[in-house]
Design an enzyme around this catalytic site. Structure first.
Site, PDB file in Angstrom:
ATOM      1  N   CYS A 299       0.831   7.878  -8.287  1.00 34.05           N
ATOM      2  CA  CYS A 299       2.178   7.429  -8.655  1.00 34.05           C
ATOM      3  C   CYS A 299       3.160   7.932  -7.606  1.00 34.05           C
ATOM      4  O   CYS A 299       3.013   9.051  -7.105  1.00 34.05           O
ATOM      5  CB  CYS A 299       2.617   8.039  -9.983  1.00 34.05           C
ATOM      6  SG  CYS A 299       1.683   7.447 -11.372  1.00 34.05           S
ATOM      7  N   LYS A 309      17.175   5.464   0.755  1.00 32.89           N
ATOM      8  CA  LYS A 309      17.591   6.263   1.906  1.00 32.89           C
ATOM      9  C   LYS A 309      16.382   6.556   2.798  1.00 32.89           C
ATOM     10  O   LYS A 309      16.461   7.416   3.669  1.00 32.89           O
ATOM     11  CB  LYS A 309      18.172   7.596   1.433  1.00 32.89           C
ATOM     12  CG  LYS A 309      19.445   7.488   0.600  1.00 32.89           C
ATOM     13  CD  LYS A 309      19.831   8.903   0.123  1.00 32.89           C
ATOM     14  CE  LYS A 309      20.789   8.911  -1.017  1.00 32.89           C
ATOM     15  NZ  LYS A 309      22.147   8.552  -0.716  1.00 32.89           N
ATOM     16  N   GLU A 333      -2.947   3.524  -5.716  1.00 33.91           N
ATOM     17  CA  GLU A 333      -3.522   2.995  -6.953  1.00 33.91           C
ATOM     18  C   GLU A 333      -2.769   1.738  -7.366  1.00 33.91           C
ATOM     19  O   GLU A 333      -1.554   1.656  -7.174  1.00 33.91           O
ATOM     20  CB  GLU A 333      -3.402   4.077  -8.042  1.00 33.91           C
ATOM     21  CG  GLU A 333      -4.204   3.782  -9.268  1.00 33.91           C
ATOM     22  CD  GLU A 333      -3.979   4.820 -10.357  1.00 33.91           C
ATOM     23  OE1 GLU A 333      -4.265   6.016 -10.137  1.00 33.91           O
ATOM     24  OE2 GLU A 333      -3.498   4.421 -11.435  1.00 33.91           O
TER      25      GLU A 333
END
Ligand code: ACO
Ligand code: ZN
Length: 433
Positions: A299, A309, A333
């Site tokens: 994740c 940014k 993933e």
């Protein structure tokens, strides 16, 4: 590229929007007297059923199609005074919100959808990945869930629970549902300690906590420092509570991602901006200690105040630098979110174009993969989308005319933050004992 969050930019003007105007002024400025029949028709629709499709006034003051996901009675109100939780069908679920009846254009009500039938269809369409995701969010094992449990999960996660969080000096609006423990069911706002990520229901609790909490940076090892940026590696097994808190926090901004309770199996790479008050979390990525699918990232999140940014691409670049040190190729993933895909596409494109330019395109996909730690499939997909691949004699060959390369390089723009590999002090994870 326009903002994915702004229909105005995305839809190129007024596409997909409709403004019903003042219902009392007809064509040519004629005053239309609303008939009793129309009023009756509207009243008979109320309260709107879950599943209804209707146009809804958004924050851009324009009308967009929505689907009613949920409804709730307003406190101390009449029989038809409901608020509606709607999903804007053209936009990502993070824009789902509670709206008042006045925002809905009842004349545009299409049909009342039979939710039961619709649910059945969507659950049958679930991919293996989605099912797996739900399995892991819901239960400890990895068994497939039946359609009924799947529907129950969808039902459970469809409405955002926590609306805002306070973290360090920011108050942040959340994007998605996150399964906080049941004692937080009645909270719309949560207060996080920005260092240990413990969360509390009340501001005073947080203030009390801040006086006692002695952390000033994420637990774990600082493995990178460059200017005011630092990266910490946190082992989920050694810092279980921190890992779980981070997952609860991250799920508020990740839709199609698993919430892993079993944080033991993960390493968390937490990026911070540091000053004399401490190291403030900007974003992170998680990585399985051992991945059979060669995932080098599970994740990834940049907290909303820090987004756009270049931190997302910095985190992605960092994950590939770790893969290079491991001598492995890696891939994120799946499924990727809309913003995840955009960031990866941007990163892959820039890295590959730079190399192709230097080598005058005289290089194979395998060599590119060895140099960058990007998995061959991702390289192929990126180059195909740039139309730099031809299929000759059963093989994919890179064909890049220097002019075409220059055009793509120009369009890709410059990357922002670079990872300075000389500042990375890290050895790959090894099980101890
Ligand atoms: N609208 C349009 N473009 C956007 C937006 C936006 N809201 N946000 C980022 N971008 C674009 C940037 O312009 C940039 O494009 P470029 O490559 O052409 O320059 C690219 O996305 C990356 O921008 P960064 O500033 O490097 O990334 P950022 O710090 O904003 O983080 C991230 C990207 C991590 C995906 C962030 O949007 C996020 O945390 N989203 C919520 C969680 C999420 O979706 N994570 C990915 C899930 S998939 C997975 O975890 C494997
Ligand atoms: Zn704390």
């Amino acid at each position: 590229m326009g903002s994915l969050d702004s229909p105005r930019e995305r839809e190129n003007g007024n596409g997909g929007c409709r403004s019903p105007g003042d219902p009392k002024v007809g064509e040519g400025g004629m005053i239309v007297v609303e008939s009793e029949a129309m009023k009756k028709r509207r009243a008979s629709m109320l309260p709107l059923e879950v599943g209804t499709r209707v146009m809804c006034r958004w924050r851009d003051s324009k009308y967009h199609p929505v689907k009613v996901i949920e409804r709730r009675k307003m406190p101390s109100s009449g029989p038809n005074d409901y608020e509606y939780y709607v999903h804007y069908t053209e936009f990502n679920r993070r824009l789902d919100e509670w709206v008042k009846l006045e925002q809905l254009d009842l004349d545009s009500v299409e049909t009342v959808v039979d939710e039961k039938v619709e649910d059945k269809v969507t659950s049958l369409k679930m991919t293996r990945h989605q099912k797996r995701k739900i399995d892991e969010t819901h239960v400890e094992g990895h068994e497939e869930l039946d359609a009924a449990s799947l529907r129950e999960h969808e039902e459970f996660t469809k409405v955002k629970n926590i609306a805002t969080i306070e973290l360090g000096r920011y108050e942040i609006e959340t994007w998605y549902f996150s399964p906080f423990p049941p004692e937080y069911n009645d909270c719309v706002k949560l207060y996080f300690c920005e260092f240990c990520l413990n969360f509390m229901k009340r501001k005073e609790q947080l203030q009390r906590h801040m006086r006692k909490c002695d952390l000033k940076h994420p637990p774990g090892d600082e493995i990178y420092r460059c200017g005011t940026l630092s990266m910490f590696e946190v082992d989920g097994k050694k810092n279980k509570v921190y890992g779980q808190n981070l997952c609860y926090l991250a799920k508020l901004f990740l839709d199609h991602k698993t919430l892993y309770y079993d944080v033991d199996l993960f390493l968390f790479y937490v990026l911070c901006e540091c000053d004399d008050r401490g190291c403030h979390m900007v974003g992170y990525f998680s990585k399985e200690k051992h991945s059979e699918e060669s995932y080098n990232l599970a994740c990834i999140l940049t907290l909303p105040p820090y987004q756009r940014k270049g931190y997302g691409k910095f985190l992605i670049a960092f994950s590939y630098e770790l893969s290079k040190k491991e001598g492995k190729v890696g891939t994120p993933e799946r499924p990727l979110s809309d913003l995840g895909l955009l960031s990866y596409r941007g990163y892959w494109t820039r890295v590959l174009l730079d190399i192709l330019k230097k080598h005058k395109a005289n290089i194979s996909i395998k060599e590119l993969s060895d140099m960058t730690a990007i998995k061959a499939e991702d390289i192929l997909a990126t180059l195909q989308s740039l139309e730099l691949i031809q299929y000759r004699k059963g093989q994919h060959v890179i064909c890049a005319d220097p002019k075409v390369l220059d055009r793509h390089l120009k369009a890709a723009g410059r990357g922002g933050l670079e990872v300075d590999v000389s500042k990375l002090i890290w050895t790959p994870y090894k099980e101890q004992g």
